[in-house]
Design an enzyme around this catalytic site. Structure first.
Site, PDB file in Angstrom:
ATOM      1  N   HIS A  12       0.631  -1.027  -0.172  1.00 56.80           N
ATOM      2  CA  HIS A  12      -0.446   0.286  -0.176  1.00 56.80           C
ATOM      3  C   HIS A  12       0.834   0.808  -0.022  1.00 56.80           C
ATOM      4  O   HIS A  12       2.334   0.762   0.524  1.00 56.80           O
ATOM      5  CB  HIS A  12      -0.854  -0.051   0.746  1.00 56.80           C
ATOM      6  N   HIS A  62      -1.625   5.002   9.393  1.00 54.42           N
ATOM      7  CA  HIS A  62      -0.689   5.861   9.540  1.00 54.42           C
ATOM      8  C   HIS A  62      -0.555   6.940  10.157  1.00 54.42           C
ATOM      9  O   HIS A  62      -0.454   7.977  10.391  1.00 54.42           O
ATOM     10  CB  HIS A  62      -0.341   6.022   8.290  1.00 54.42           C
ATOM     11  N   HIS A 194      10.934   1.218   1.658  1.00 57.32           N
ATOM     12  CA  HIS A 194      10.589   2.369   1.039  1.00 57.32           C
ATOM     13  C   HIS A 194      11.812   3.327   2.428  1.00 57.32           C
ATOM     14  O   HIS A 194      11.325   2.633   3.763  1.00 57.32           O
ATOM     15  CB  HIS A 194       9.123   2.566   1.104  1.00 57.32           C
ATOM     16  N   GLU A 241       7.081  -2.435   7.507  1.00 55.77           N
ATOM     17  CA  GLU A 241       5.527  -3.354   7.595  1.00 55.77           C
ATOM     18  C   GLU A 241       5.533  -4.235   6.255  1.00 55.77           C
ATOM     19  O   GLU A 241       4.625  -5.167   6.725  1.00 55.77           O
ATOM     20  CB  GLU A 241       5.198  -2.066   6.994  1.00 55.77           C
TER      21      GLU A 241
HETATM   22 FE   FE2 Z   1       1.739   1.802   5.387  1.00 55.26          FE
END
Ligand code: FE2
Length: 279
Positions: A12, A62, A194, A241
């Protein structure tokens, strides 16, 4: 008895959702995102073929519903609906998610009985952790109700890999103890490599993403041996994650197999998906 018929691990990222909104307006994707859209076409077909009656979705918020003053390690939504969280630029033109309180309450009771101390949410607003990928694999109106399970991935201390694996095991037990004869797909979603803060902003590692996708179907134990700090070092802070994907694999039997996987790197965050099915 309900049955876990398959599992989906999927990335995501906020931009994934923004790009789908633009596609619905213009009918086109930018060249960066076209491969992600193309890759999800087959995924969407295969997921539809599983004819799921319910989705259990392990994701992370988040700081759009929870905040740093009140951040549960594991929370479950048991409401009729789950509205979209406003992430600061208004809600995207997508409907609320449908819940199923009977499923939500059953899962909550079963997971607590399995010694998971859950935060139980009647009103849970869901951010891009679910809303970004969902329109790529399902059409509006959403065909399948969900139970969202939010796991802290934004502030240390994070739950251990083993705790996340045990969550997947407990979800499977909960599904199998339900009296409804329904088909359930367990989804786990977390961004792949990321980093969106600090001096290493923007680093990613497509090799890590591909390796992870290849190893997860038969190598959960090996992947769990790697400290989360190593995933963060090699793939960026938010690569933590990836550990959420362990819940999906652990919710399936040892004989489940990979039906489809793909990986691409549109922008900032590694994107990939792995669909597994039970024999
Ligand atoms: Fe995330």
């Amino acid at each position: 008895m309900a049955t876990v018929v398959g599992g989906l691990g999927i990335s995501h990222t906020p931009s994934m959702g923004v790009e789908h909104d633009a596609y619905r307006r213009t009918g086109e994707f930018t060249p960066r995102w076209q491969p992600w859209f193309d890759g999800t076409r087959r995924l969407r077909e295969l997921l539809a073929g599983l004819s799921a009656d319910h989705l259990v979705v392990v994701y992370n918020d988040h700081l759009n519903h929870f905040d740093l003053d009140n951040l549960p390690t594991i929370a479950i939504g048991i409401g009729d609906t789950f509205p979209q969280a406003d992430e600061g630029w208004g809600r995207r033109p997508l409907p609320d998610l449908d819940g199923d309180p009977e499923w939500g309450i059953h899962l909550a009771e079963s997971l607590v009985a399995s010694e998971f101390d859950l935060t139980i949410c009647h009103d849970l607003h869901v951010d891009h952790g679910i809303y970004s990928w969902l329109p790529y694999v399902m059409d509006v109106p959403w065909p399948t109700p969900i139970t969202p399970i939010a796991v802290n991935m934004v502030r240390a201390p994070l739950p251990t890999a083993n705790r996340i694996r045990q969550l997947g095991v407990a979800i499977r037990s909960a599904v199998e103890s339900a009296s409804r004869a329904e088909r359930v797909v367990v989804v786990a979603t977390g961004g792949m490599s990321h980093q969106i803060s600090g001096g290493r902003f923007g680093i990613a590692n497509e090799g890590l993403d591909r390796w992870f996708l290849d190893r997860l179907p038969d190598g959960l134990e090996d992947l769990m041996k790697i400290p989360v700090t190593e995933y963060m070092r090699v793939g960026g802070t938010e690569a933590a994650e990836l550990s959420l994907w362990f819940a999906m694999r652990a919710a399936l039997s040892a004989s489940a197999t990979a039906a489809y996987r793909f990986q691409t790197f549109p922008f900032i965050t590694g994107c990939g998906a792995l669909l597994m099915v039970e024999p």
